[in-house]
Design an enzyme around this catalytic site. Structure first.
Site, PDB file in Angstrom:
ATOM      1  N   SER A  67     -14.649   2.352   0.414  1.00 30.20           N
ATOM      2  CA  SER A  67     -13.218   2.703  -0.222  1.00 30.20           C
ATOM      3  C   SER A  67     -13.017   1.445  -1.011  1.00 30.20           C
ATOM      4  CB  SER A  67     -12.350   2.723   0.821  1.00 30.20           C
ATOM      5  OG  SER A  67     -12.080   1.293   1.463  1.00 30.20           O
TER       6      SER A  67
ATOM      7  N   SER B 124     -10.228  -0.489  -0.848  1.00 32.33           N
ATOM      8  CA  SER B 124      -9.356  -1.565  -0.326  1.00 32.33           C
ATOM      9  C   SER B 124      -9.461  -2.727  -0.594  1.00 32.33           C
ATOM     10  CB  SER B 124      -9.103  -1.008   1.146  1.00 32.33           C
ATOM     11  OG  SER B 124     -10.117  -1.299   1.982  1.00 32.33           O
TER      12      SER B 124
ATOM     13  N   LYS C 200     -11.916  -6.321   5.756  1.00 34.81           N
ATOM     14  CA  LYS C 200     -10.734  -6.708   5.293  1.00 34.81           C
ATOM     15  C   LYS C 200     -10.961  -8.358   5.124  1.00 34.81           C
ATOM     16  CE  LYS C 200      -8.822  -2.764   5.646  1.00 34.81           C
ATOM     17  NZ  LYS C 200      -8.522  -1.859   4.216  1.00 34.81           N
TER      18      LYS C 200
ATOM     19  N   SER D  22      -4.546  -0.108   0.961  1.00 34.03           N
ATOM     20  CA  SER D  22      -5.149  -0.756   1.955  1.00 34.03           C
ATOM     21  C   SER D  22      -4.590  -0.460   3.406  1.00 34.03           C
ATOM     22  CB  SER D  22      -5.609  -2.305   2.233  1.00 34.03           C
ATOM     23  OG  SER D  22      -6.030  -2.737   3.119  1.00 34.03           O
TER      24      SER D  22
END
Length: 263
Positions: A40, A42, A102, A211
């Site tokens: 993704s 994010s 992250k 996100s």
């Protein structure tokens, strides 16, 4: 007869060599490194959809999910090395059991808040400096074929430039990293004060408006606070990158991202 025996011995030795090589490679992968594809956007523009990397599972010692064996002598132990603010980390989501990647922003005991899109740590604003724009083509990305979000949600045609504002954020420990802003005023831009519990961490995506991270509770699909034992390892370097639906589409490879350090 002798020739047949010689051929048989060659086959057996070759099989044994391949078997042990694969076994050692499997153990090495299981214990020390884990491959990870970026699915993704994010973490743009630090990580792009189609980036391939290996997660260093030994960066912090073994945790619940970095050790794959129930009988592992390290299982359940406190991490031998504490994660640092700014590390890019792969962890297991505490609810849906999927792997996420992250940036670590909040340590145990920290107070984290966002005001008008700016990060505050323990009551102090974290500096952001304008750093131009991140521009990518508005086209389907990766195997899933998601389209990117563009500045102020302005519609653009397929193949046109999709623009996002870019900033450099400097964390209290001196770590500098890129962040993106798409639209002002979204929910994640203004939050309550989050106090990170002992033994937990607070994670944010660098693509701030795209996100689902610790700003959002687990009950609504967010990450929430992540317990220490759910950490898998640190991402240090992109090994390979492809913008296409398959890594076999060599014309979509991004050679400039091969072996790129993650900052």
């Amino acid at each position: 007869m002798a020739e047949t025996k010689k051929d048989d011995n060659w086959f057996v030795e070759t099989f044994k060599t391949v078997f042990w090589a694969l076994l050692i490679a499997g153990i090495f992968r299981t214990l020390f490194f884990q491959p990870f594809w970026i699915p993704s956007g994010s973490m743009k523009d630090t990580l792009l959809i189609g980036d391939f990397l290996f997660v260093n599972k030994m960066a912090y010692g073994y945790s619940r999910y970095s050790c794959p064996f129930s009988a592992c002598p390290f299982s359940g132990r406190i991490l031998s090395s504490e994660p640092e603010r700014g590390d890019v980390i792969v962890f297991r989501h505490p609810v849906n059991n999927q792997d996420y990647i992250k940036r670590l922003i909040g340590l145990p005991g920290d107070k984290v808040q966002f005001k008008n899109g700016q990060l505050f740590l323990n009551g102090e604003a974290v500096p952001q400096e304008p750093a131009g724009q991140f521009i990518e083509p508005y086209e389907k990305q990766g195997p899933i074929g998601n389209l990117p979000s563009c500045k102020d949600a302005i519609p653009v045609g397929i193949g046109a430039e999709c623009v996002k504002d870019r900033y450099i954020e400097t964390l209290p420990n001196g770590v500098k990293h890129s962040i993106l802003n798409i639209v002002d005023g979204r929910f994640g831009d203004n939050t309550p004060v989050f106090t990170v519990p002992e033994g937990n961490y607070f994670f944010i995506g660098d693509n701030r408006d795209n996100s689902q991270d610790s700003r959002f509770s687990q009950s609504v699909g967010g990450v929430g606070f992540v317990p220490r034992e759910y950490l898998i390892g640190r991402a240090d370097r992109v090994i390979f990158s492809s913008a296409g639906r398959s890594m076999l589409f060599f014309w979509t490879w991004r050679p400039d991202r091969f072996f790129k350090a993650i900052q």
